[in-house]
Write an enzyme that holds these catalytic residues in place. Structure first.
Site, PDB file in Angstrom:
ATOM      1  CG  LEU A 125      -1.371   4.811  -5.447  1.00  0.00           C
ATOM      2  CD1 LEU A 125      -0.832   6.235  -5.446  1.00  0.00           C
ATOM      3  CD2 LEU A 125      -2.897   4.813  -5.487  1.00  0.00           C
ATOM      4  CG  HIS A 229      -4.214  -6.759  -1.342  1.00  0.00           C
ATOM      5  ND1 HIS A 229      -4.099  -6.045  -0.177  1.00  0.00           N
ATOM      6  CD2 HIS A 229      -3.355  -7.808  -1.231  1.00  0.00           C
ATOM      7  CE1 HIS A 229      -3.208  -6.631   0.604  1.00  0.00           C
ATOM      8  NE2 HIS A 229      -2.752  -7.708  -0.009  1.00  0.00           N
TER       9      HIS A 229
END
Length: 344
Positions: A125, A229
């Site tokens: 993604l 992240h």
């Protein structure tokens, strides 16, 4: 109009551009043209029914139908770990105790695991930073659920998604630096590239086979276990609102969390339904954004439309019908884009 469609051979240059913007850590989208071309070919052969289940994988792109610009990519692996082992760490506990010495220590421990073997995986993604607006991220991520709902028999009962872990702009991973590098003797970026280009044999050859006490890792590495992240935090939130949960499995490279959910409990899959479509001017009103998808396996399309998610007859414009490659009188799949927030 933004449209989700199956990847095509002509998309390779656009995927290379996307790969150059990931900032590292997205193992399945390496900036390697040969690897990306092979990924596209595998997706095409999957749609054509030419591959065994162990090799099947679907790839979709988000395209601006007016300009042809490819703004994002998403994918589904049908069944992970049936050819090459699919490794992760399970974060568990080992207890060391002595009644005689009055000592009891429950120690967080990493166990090498293949527990998700055979699961379907949401992967790859990535949305171009320039296109992170107007619901594009939601459309890109959740479009896969519309495909899985329409073609449920193609997928397994459990769905997993590996979230990118904490890595800085220079490719530095605290988890890798404290653990992986000691066994692999290479930088994170090198290991990431090898894995992304299909050279995975080194993982099984070099991975530590015994449990690892997390207290032996640096504090910085311990702090990022199961963390994402910063750019991945929105994607994690999207999946969690669809029913996905972190069950103490993490990535062996960067320590990012693996989320999982039973496929039939995913909100967008469970609540999507088929409605008849008609051409016209949609009613005006304060309607929520909805995912609308056709039921065409080989020419699958998904768009966003503001409409009543409970309608039995969906009115779409000629442009929307054209983007969906469907005609009035056909049935399309409809679901509200985002879950209704519960209030106290």
């Amino acid at each position: 109009m933004m449209v989700i469609r199956p990847v095509e051979r002509s998309d390779v240059s656009a995927l290379m551009q996307l790969a150059s913007k990931t900032g590292g850590g997205l193992t399945s989208l390496p900036a390697n043209e040969a690897t990306l071309s092979a990924r596209i070919e595998r997706a095409i052969k999957t749609w054509q029914g030419e591959l065994p289940k162990s090799e099947q994988g679907y790839v979709f792109v988000l395209e601006d139908s007016e300009t042809g610009t490819v703004a994002g990519i998403c994918a589904i692996e049908v069944a992970v770990g049936l050819n090459d082992p699919w490794h992760n760490y399970r974060v568990g506990t080992l207890v060391h105790a002595s009644k005689e010495l009055n000592v009891y220590n429950a120690l967080p421990t990493l166990f090498l695991s293949n527990d998700h073997t055979g699961s379907s995986e949401l992967c790859t993604l990535f949305l171009d930073p320039d296109w992170r607006k107007e619901g594009n991220g939601y459309l890109l991520s959740k479009s896969r659920f519309m495909f899985m709902a329409a073609f449920r028999d193609k997928f397994n009962d459990k769905v997993v998604a590996e979230m990118r872990g904490v890595i800085d702009e220079h490719g530095y991973s605290p988890f890798w630096q404290s653990l992986g590098k000691r066994f692999f003797s290479m930088d994170f970026s090198r290991a990431d590239f090898l894995c992304g280009t299909g050279q995975k044999a080194f993982i099984a050859e070099l991975m530590p086979k015994h449990p690892i006490y997390t207290h032996f890792l640096s504090q910085e590495a311990q702090d990022v276990i199961g963390q994402v992240h910063p750019q991945t935090a929105p994607a994690r939130a999207v999946l969690e609102k669809e029913g996905f949960r972190y069950r103490n499995y993490i990535d062996i490279f960067d320590g990012g969390p693996t989320l999982e959910c039973d496929i039939d409990r995913v909100r967008a899959i469970r609540k999507s339904r088929l409605v008849e479509v008609a051409e016209g001017q949609p009613a005006q009103g304060d309607f929520p954004a909805c995912l609308v998808a056709n039921e065409n396996y080989h020419h699958f399309r998904v768009v966003l439309a503001r409409t009543d998610p409970a309608t039995e007859r969906l009115i779409l414009t000629a442009a929307q019908l054209d983007a969906l490659k469907c005609h009035a009188g056909e049935r399309v799949r409809l679901v509200r884009l985002c879950a209704v927030e519960k209030t106290a």
